[in-house]
Enzyme design. Structure first.
Site, PDB file in Angstrom:
ATOM      1  N   ARG A 162       0.976  -1.380   0.000  1.00 12.84           N
ATOM      2  CA  ARG A 162       0.129   0.020   0.139  1.00 12.84           C
ATOM      3  C   ARG A 162       0.854   1.137  -0.004  1.00 12.84           C
ATOM      4  O   ARG A 162       1.597   1.442   0.842  1.00 12.84           O
ATOM      5  CB  ARG A 162      -0.832  -0.037   1.196  1.00 12.84           C
ATOM      6  CG  ARG A 162      -2.053  -0.976   1.479  1.00 12.84           C
ATOM      7  CD  ARG A 162      -3.146  -0.365   0.722  1.00 12.84           C
ATOM      8  NE  ARG A 162      -4.409  -0.977   1.236  1.00 12.84           N
ATOM      9  CZ  ARG A 162      -4.940  -1.965   0.277  1.00 12.84           C
ATOM     10  NH1 ARG A 162      -4.746  -2.084  -0.862  1.00 12.84           N
ATOM     11  NH2 ARG A 162      -6.160  -2.510   0.766  1.00 12.84           N
ATOM     12  N   ASP A 172      -7.769   4.468   7.400  1.00 14.43           N
ATOM     13  CA  ASP A 172      -9.067   4.057   7.862  1.00 14.43           C
ATOM     14  C   ASP A 172      -9.446   4.609   9.360  1.00 14.43           C
ATOM     15  O   ASP A 172      -8.854   4.915  10.323  1.00 14.43           O
ATOM     16  CB  ASP A 172      -8.933   2.346   8.151  1.00 14.43           C
ATOM     17  CG  ASP A 172      -8.550   1.685   6.956  1.00 14.43           C
ATOM     18  OD1 ASP A 172      -9.284   1.724   6.116  1.00 14.43           O
ATOM     19  OD2 ASP A 172      -7.630   1.046   7.027  1.00 14.43           O
TER      20      ASP A 172
END
Length: 168
Positions: free
Chosen positions: A89, A94
């Site tokens: 990533r 989040d």
């Protein structure tokens, strides 16, 4: 104002991408604070180590507007929305907690269940807000972190070289 806690992580040029995400988000959320960054191994796949941290912000935006801002910051770091879930990533942001909101809808579960299962989420949130009470468990982040089995989850503090504008 609603207090929001977000997990941030990268294993692709991680220090640079964390700085880029924090800079992008600090333009929208000027009081943004972040924990120290920590190096830890990839979870769920073989890959380079991640750098993870938690950030705290206050906003009057609804949760979906905050998610849109997080997606903008991910895009600024080169993340493609359709990227595989368990893969390297450039940036992963989040929401862990959005005030006392408790919800379970497609694509949004709050508080995020991983918060109390992942050292790289819980430790940094406890660093930022040890007295914050988990809206479901009724225990503070400091209490949850003190009870967490850290032997299974090594985390090494890492300097990423970011300070908020006007910060120390």
């Amino acid at each position: 104002m609603t207090a929001v806690f977000v997990a941030a992580g990268s294993n692709v040029e991680p220090a640079a991408n964390l700085r880029r995400a924090l800079e992008t988000l600090s333009h929208h959320y000027p009081g943004l604070r972040c924990s120290r960054a920590y190096r830890n191994r990839a979870v769920g796949f073989e890959g380079d180590d991640f750098l993870n941290l938690a950030l705290a912000l206050e906003t009057e935006e609804d949760v979906h507007a905050v998610i849109a801002r997080l997606h903008e910051a991910e895009a600024a770091c080169g993340r493609a929305r359709k990227a595989p879930k368990w893969a390297p990533r450039a940036m992963d942001l989040d929401i862990l907690l959005y005030g006392d909101l408790v919800c379970d809808e497609p694509g949004l579960v709050l508080p995020r269940p991983d918060l109390v299962r992942r050292a790289y989420m819980l430790g940094p949130v406890a660093e930022l807000a040890p007295g914050l009470v988990h809206p479901v468990l009724g225990r503070t982040m400091g209490e949850l972190w003190a009870a967490f089995d850290r032997d299974e989850h090594g985390m090494q503090p890492v300097e990423i070289g970011w300070r908020p504008a006007g910060g120390t």
